[in-house]
Write a protein that holds these residues in place. Structure first.
Motif, PDB file in Angstrom:
ATOM      1  N   PHE A   1     -24.479  17.392  27.662  1.00 26.45           N
ATOM      2  CA  PHE A   1     -25.079  16.073  27.476  1.00 26.45           C
ATOM      3  C   PHE A   1     -25.786  16.011  26.135  1.00 26.45           C
ATOM      4  O   PHE A   1     -26.010  17.024  25.476  1.00 26.45           O
ATOM      5  CB  PHE A   1     -26.050  15.725  28.621  1.00 26.45           C
ATOM      6  CG  PHE A   1     -27.233  16.655  28.751  1.00 26.45           C
ATOM      7  CD1 PHE A   1     -28.417  16.385  28.074  1.00 26.45           C
ATOM      8  CD2 PHE A   1     -27.183  17.773  29.567  1.00 26.45           C
ATOM      9  CE1 PHE A   1     -29.515  17.231  28.200  1.00 26.45           C
ATOM     10  CE2 PHE A   1     -28.275  18.614  29.705  1.00 26.45           C
ATOM     11  CZ  PHE A   1     -29.451  18.342  29.019  1.00 26.45           C
TER      12      PHE A   1
ATOM     13  N   ALA B   1     -27.901  10.864  33.826  1.00 26.30           N
ATOM     14  CA  ALA B   1     -28.085  10.141  32.566  1.00 26.30           C
ATOM     15  C   ALA B   1     -29.132   9.049  32.740  1.00 26.30           C
ATOM     16  O   ALA B   1     -29.359   8.550  33.841  1.00 26.30           O
ATOM     17  CB  ALA B   1     -26.764   9.529  32.111  1.00 26.30           C
TER      18      ALA B   1
ATOM     19  N   ASN C   1     -32.915   6.947  30.933  1.00 20.13           N
ATOM     20  CA  ASN C   1     -34.150   7.044  30.171  1.00 20.13           C
ATOM     21  C   ASN C   1     -35.205   7.732  31.032  1.00 20.13           C
ATOM     22  O   ASN C   1     -35.470   7.306  32.150  1.00 20.13           O
ATOM     23  CB  ASN C   1     -34.632   5.646  29.759  1.00 20.13           C
ATOM     24  CG  ASN C   1     -35.769   5.726  28.774  1.00 20.13           C
ATOM     25  OD1 ASN C   1     -35.652   6.353  27.728  1.00 20.13           O
ATOM     26  ND2 ASN C   1     -36.883   5.114  29.108  1.00 20.13           N
TER      27      ASN C   1
ATOM     28  N   THR D   1     -33.905   9.744  26.077  1.00 15.12           N
ATOM     29  CA  THR D   1     -32.654   9.343  26.712  1.00 15.12           C
ATOM     30  C   THR D   1     -31.695  10.505  26.806  1.00 15.12           C
ATOM     31  O   THR D   1     -31.492  11.238  25.831  1.00 15.12           O
ATOM     32  CB  THR D   1     -31.992   8.199  25.914  1.00 15.12           C
ATOM     33  OG1 THR D   1     -32.922   7.119  25.825  1.00 15.12           O
ATOM     34  CG2 THR D   1     -30.728   7.720  26.581  1.00 15.12           C
TER      35      THR D   1
ATOM     36  N   SER E   1     -27.700  11.092  27.557  1.00 20.36           N
ATOM     37  CA  SER E   1     -26.444  10.326  27.590  1.00 20.36           C
ATOM     38  C   SER E   1     -25.258  11.270  27.414  1.00 20.36           C
ATOM     39  O   SER E   1     -25.435  12.467  27.179  1.00 20.36           O
ATOM     40  CB  SER E   1     -26.444   9.284  26.473  1.00 20.36           C
ATOM     41  OG  SER E   1     -26.530   9.928  25.211  1.00 20.36           O
ATOM     42  N   GLY E   2     -24.067  10.718  27.491  1.00 18.93           N
ATOM     43  CA  GLY E   2     -22.852  11.478  27.224  1.00 18.93           C
ATOM     44  C   GLY E   2     -22.616  12.641  28.157  1.00 18.93           C
ATOM     45  O   GLY E   2     -22.058  13.656  27.736  1.00 18.93           O
TER      46      GLY E   2
END
Length: 131
Positions: free
Chosen positions: A47, A78, A80, A126, A128-129
């Motif tokens: 991530f 994933a 915030n 955050t 993400s990915g």
């Protein structure tokens, strides 16, 4: 007993672990970015992370590790993350952060290097990915 949604309750048991490598430039003021590995249900997932900083000045490369709680599905990871409660301390005095995302996932995160303090800005950070 009243339960407030979005507020960490407990007790929780670790369901996974994370390892994060991050670079921070002019920590607290500048940019920070990094990547990590989530180990969950016997598999490793890569991530990206943005918005976590360290309490040093200049350019720093930091490794942080921690445990993941209150997660049943990879899709919940994933999002915030914002700090919840006070900072946490491991035996031996290592300081860490307790963070939670909008899905209720909690991460307790500690810097591997001694004397390094992790910080979260008011907007959180955050993840993400997730792959």
């Amino acid at each position: 007993l009243a339960v407030t949604p979005g507020v960490a309750q407990g007790p929780y048991y670790a369901v996974g672990s994370v390892s994060i490598d991050m670079t921070s430039v002019a920590a607290g003021v500048g940019a920070s970015w990094g990547s990590g590995v989530l180990k969950f249900q016997g598999q490793s997932h890569l991530f990206k992370i943005d918005g976590l900083s360290v309490g040093n000045v200049g350019i720093s490369t930091i490794t942080a590790v921690g445990n993941v709680y209150n997660m049943n599905n990879l899709s919940q990871f994933a999002g915030n993350y914002a700090a919840i409660g006070a900072g946490i301390t491991l035996a031996g005095g290592a300081a860490g952060l307790r963070m939670q995302n909008q899905s209720g996932v909690i991460i307790n995160l500690y810097a591997v290097q001694q004397g390094v303090q992790l910080n979260i800005g008011p907007q959180g950070f955050t993840i993400s990915g997730v792959k």
